[in-house]
Each structure stands twice: as C-alpha cells, then as structure tokens.
Design an enzyme around this catalytic site. Structure first.
Site, PDB file in Angstrom:
ATOM      1  N   ARG A 256      33.944  62.691  40.734  1.00  0.00           N
ATOM      2  CA  ARG A 256      33.671  61.802  41.863  1.00  0.00           C
ATOM      3  C   ARG A 256      34.606  60.588  41.807  1.00  0.00           C
ATOM      4  O   ARG A 256      35.141  60.135  42.814  1.00  0.00           O
ATOM      5  CB  ARG A 256      32.208  61.324  41.842  1.00  0.00           C
ATOM      6  CG  ARG A 256      31.149  62.419  41.963  1.00  0.00           C
ATOM      7  CD  ARG A 256      31.172  63.087  43.313  1.00  0.00           C
ATOM      8  NE  ARG A 256      31.019  62.123  44.395  1.00  0.00           N
ATOM      9  CZ  ARG A 256      29.852  61.641  44.847  1.00  0.00           C
ATOM     10  NH1 ARG A 256      28.727  62.070  44.311  1.00  0.00           N
ATOM     11  NH2 ARG A 256      29.802  60.781  45.843  1.00  0.00           N
TER      12      ARG A 256
ATOM     13  N   GLN B 174      31.325  64.235  47.642  1.00  0.00           N
ATOM     14  CA  GLN B 174      30.806  65.112  46.593  1.00  0.00           C
ATOM     15  C   GLN B 174      31.600  66.422  46.558  1.00  0.00           C
ATOM     16  O   GLN B 174      32.000  66.915  45.502  1.00  0.00           O
ATOM     17  CB  GLN B 174      29.326  65.424  46.883  1.00  0.00           C
ATOM     18  CG  GLN B 174      28.729  66.455  45.954  1.00  0.00           C
ATOM     19  CD  GLN B 174      28.566  65.928  44.540  1.00  0.00           C
ATOM     20  OE1 GLN B 174      28.035  64.852  44.352  1.00  0.00           O
ATOM     21  NE2 GLN B 174      29.024  66.673  43.551  1.00  0.00           N
TER      22      GLN B 174
ATOM     23  N   HIS C 194      27.971  65.522  52.899  1.00  0.00           N
ATOM     24  CA  HIS C 194      28.259  64.751  51.671  1.00  0.00           C
ATOM     25  C   HIS C 194      29.703  65.076  51.252  1.00  0.00           C
ATOM     26  O   HIS C 194      29.936  65.702  50.220  1.00  0.00           O
ATOM     27  CB  HIS C 194      27.254  65.126  50.583  1.00  0.00           C
ATOM     28  CG  HIS C 194      27.189  64.146  49.454  1.00  0.00           C
ATOM     29  ND1 HIS C 194      27.926  62.980  49.421  1.00  0.00           N
ATOM     30  CD2 HIS C 194      26.470  64.154  48.288  1.00  0.00           C
ATOM     31  CE1 HIS C 194      27.660  62.317  48.306  1.00  0.00           C
ATOM     32  NE2 HIS C 194      26.784  63.008  47.613  1.00  0.00           N
TER      33      HIS C 194
ATOM     34  N   ARG D  76      26.142  54.999  52.957  1.00  0.00           N
ATOM     35  CA  ARG D  76      25.161  56.080  52.771  1.00  0.00           C
ATOM     36  C   ARG D  76      23.998  55.778  53.703  1.00  0.00           C
ATOM     37  O   ARG D  76      23.346  54.743  53.582  1.00  0.00           O
ATOM     38  CB  ARG D  76      24.686  56.148  51.315  1.00  0.00           C
ATOM     39  CG  ARG D  76      23.524  57.103  51.117  1.00  0.00           C
ATOM     40  CD  ARG D  76      23.233  57.407  49.660  1.00  0.00           C
ATOM     41  NE  ARG D  76      24.248  58.273  49.095  1.00  0.00           N
ATOM     42  CZ  ARG D  76      24.137  58.907  47.930  1.00  0.00           C
ATOM     43  NH1 ARG D  76      23.043  58.775  47.204  1.00  0.00           N
ATOM     44  NH2 ARG D  76      25.108  59.676  47.482  1.00  0.00           N
TER      45      ARG D  76
ATOM     46  N   CYS E 276      25.158  68.940  42.353  1.00  0.00           N
ATOM     47  CA  CYS E 276      25.685  67.605  42.685  1.00  0.00           C
ATOM     48  C   CYS E 276      24.957  66.505  41.933  1.00  0.00           C
ATOM     49  O   CYS E 276      25.498  65.401  41.786  1.00  0.00           O
ATOM     50  CB  CYS E 276      25.585  67.375  44.190  1.00  0.00           C
ATOM     51  SG  CYS E 276      23.905  67.548  44.816  1.00  0.00           S
TER      52      CYS E 276
ATOM     53  N   ASP F 253      21.100  72.574  44.688  1.00  0.00           N
ATOM     54  CA  ASP F 253      20.822  71.160  44.945  1.00  0.00           C
ATOM     55  C   ASP F 253      19.302  71.028  45.049  1.00  0.00           C
ATOM     56  O   ASP F 253      18.576  72.038  45.141  1.00  0.00           O
ATOM     57  CB  ASP F 253      21.521  70.739  46.256  1.00  0.00           C
ATOM     58  CG  ASP F 253      21.347  69.261  46.578  1.00  0.00           C
ATOM     59  OD1 ASP F 253      20.978  68.477  45.670  1.00  0.00           O
ATOM     60  OD2 ASP F 253      21.574  68.874  47.748  1.00  0.00           O
TER      61      ASP F 253
END
Ligand code: CP
Ligand code: NVA
Length: 330
Positions: free
Chosen positions: A312, A153, A150, A122, A284, A244
């Site tokens: 996930r 996700q 992402h 990340r 998310c 988000d």
C-alpha cells in the site's frame, strides 16, 4: 551506516496519460497502471536511500489533506508515511467536516482547492466523491475507499501478485465472498491486466452488474470474468485465492444475517487445497479469523497479506507522484 545499494527510483516523466483524480481503478488506463506498478517497485527498492532518494523532495511545499469518514489503519498510515517520505505535508481533517451535511460537498471541495494540492477521501458514496472531484478542477482527489471501490488497495495487490509471478497475464484469481468494493476494483484491475477472475458469492451478493459490464468492456489479453455460487468451482486450479470481510464498514446492522449467508464461503485449508499447489492467499485486511478465513490459512506460508499491506505504501507513493508531479491530462 545502512548500505546503499538499492537502485535509485527515477522521477516519472509525463509520457503516460495521467488523470487529475484517482477515484476508480479505470481512471488509469492499462499503460498508466503498468507504469504505476513499475514505479511502485522502484520506490520499494529505493526506500533504503531514505532522504537521499531522488523522490525525497518530490512533494516539497505540497499539502495533502486526508478525510476519513470510516475507520482505517492501513490506508491512513500508509498515505501519511507516503506523503512524508516524498517531502510533502499532511493535514488530517476530522470527520466533523461531515461531507454534504454542514455545507454542500462542492463548497468543501472549492474551499480545500484554495489551500491544498490533493485530498485523500474515505467515504460512503462513490457518487459523492465524484461530485467532490468535479467541483474542484485544480484539486487532485484520491479514493481511499467508498462503498463501490477500493482502487488503492487493488494497485497494491497487483504489485504483490507481480512480485510473486513476474507477470500477471494469463493467471487466474479466485475471489470468495461478498461482491463488494474490493471485489469490484479487483474485477477492473484483473480485466486490464489480463488476469482471469472467478468470483464466488451467495445469491444476492454477487458483483454489481455495473462492475461486471465495465470489467467486461475493458478486458485485455483474453481476460475472463466468471461468477460462481460454489466456492469450490471458483477456486479449482486458481493461482490465488482472495477474500474480504463478510460485513463491510457501514453494514454492521446486517452482520448476523451475513454470517449465516456466507458460512459456506469461508477460505479454509480444504478450499485452498483445490487451488494450485503453489497458490497464494490474499486479503485486504482487516481479517476476521474464523469467519471469512481460518487462522490456519491466514498464518500459512501461502499467505501474502502483510506484503499486500506493505505494498500500500509504495503504490500510494507512486499514485501521488503520478497525479501531482506529472502534467495532468485535463
Ligand atoms: N485494507 C485497508 O484499506 O485497510 P484499512 O481499512 O485499515 O485502511
Ligand atoms: N470491504 C471492506 C474493505 C475494508 C478495507 C469494507 O468496505 O469495509
């Protein structure tokens, strides 16, 4: 003793083209994404088998390093649990590795390649991640979020939608908010899966042109991507409403300005009422209740946010199996 009735997940067979790395949603073609979702569902159903699952030793004597330069609850925990439940070993690198600062990015990659099988990263820049992956041809690199994408996700979100609807093709998803990393990966997945995507953002915060062009180029089954500036227009008749945070990690200095710009883009009960009556709400996480979503919508029966979070785990197991146990198509 736990009853053991769930179907046993089968180990993947190398009939589908798999990439070395998973840096972007488009590293999977439509067939690989579909297989990944099938495998994720099997792994989810078979989790009850625990150490008796046929995948319980799939990553035995394999090492997966994790490097997070931004905070994480879900991604870090689910990758650690995933590797552990596949019989592998996790090494949590500390951020003082400082990609590109203490030594060149390529040197960090070429060191890690000599010790571990995969790295979950990340970081901020997608370009840096690409440079890292290109520097180490035997190391599998997985994008755990960059400023641009992402993808892990969004694979989990596709599984969540499939669980609700059976098939994704022909559905309409409305994303309300910043045209950010999550929105960009969502645009690519929707295009591949035949889902129409409506993205409502304030002027200046739309999806990047590059994401729009890439999504348009790979669109299948007539999937249409449309950009809006009025959330009501985007949400009208949608099967799902996704939002988000207004301020992504790394943008904290802009938080006050963004709160003002995005005030009109809150997902609340009034906005949800414009979607289909059975529409689901997606996020998310982490969520900021009272900002991008109200507590009422977040806690409503329409909300599938914790299914997304659970998925996930299953999807990242599938991604690890596809990258590490299928013959890579180098
Ligand atoms: N959704 C998500 O990636 O959560 P984390 O930032 O907690 O990993
Ligand atoms: N867009 C958010 C996603 C967090 C999972 C961020 O980048 O901070």
């Amino acid at each position: 003793m736990t009853p053991r009735r769930a179907p046993a997940p089968t180990l993947p067979t190398p009939t589908i083209k798999t990439p070395k790395d998973f840096l972007s949603l488009v590293d999977f073609d439509a067939a690989a994404l579909d297989r990944c979702l099938e495998l994720s569902a099997q792994l989810k159903a078979g989790r009850v088998l625990g150490r008796d699952a046929p995948t319980a030793q799939a990553l035995a004597s394999r090492h997966v390093a994790m490097l997070f330069e931004k905070p994480s609850l879900r991604t870090r925990t689910t990758f650690e649990v995933a590797v552990c439940e596949l019989g592998g070993h996790v090494i949590g690198l500390t951020p003082d590795v400082a990609l590109g600062k203490r030594e060149p990015v390529a040197d960090v990659a070429r060191n890690l390649e000599r010790w571990v099988d995969a790295v979950v990263i990340r970081t901020f820049s997608q370009r840096l991640l690409e440079e890292f992956a290109a520097s180490a041809p035997r190391l599998h690199v997985i994008n755990a979020l960059t400023d641009e994408e992402h993808p892990c996700q969004i694979v989990a979100d596709c599984l969540t939608m499939r669980e609700r609807w059976g098939t994704l093709r022909g559905r309409t998803l409305a994303f309300v908010g910043d045209g950010n990393n999550v929105a960009s990966s969502l645009a690519l997945a929707c295009a591949m899966c035949g889902v129409n995507l409506h993205v409502a953002s304030p002027d200046g915060y739309h999806l990047p042109t590059s994401a729009v062009q890439r999504a348009t180029a790979i669109a299948r089954h007539g999937a249409r991507l449309r950009l809006f500036t009025d959330p009501a227009d985007a949400v009208a008749g949608a099967d799902a409403v996704y939002t988000d945070t207004w301020t992504s990690m790394g943008q904290e200095a802009e938080a006050d300005a963004r709160r003002r710009v995005f005030a009109r883009f809150q997902v609340n009960e009034e906005l949800m009422a414009l979607a289909r009556p059975d529409a689901i709400f997606m996020h998310c996480l982490p969520a900021h209740k009272g900002e991008e979503v109200t507590a009422e919508v977040f806690e409503s029966p329409a909300s599938v946010v914790f299914d997304e979070a659970e998925n996930r785990l299953h999807c990242q197991k599938a991604i690890l199996l596809m990258l590490l146990t299928w013959a890579p198509d180098l």
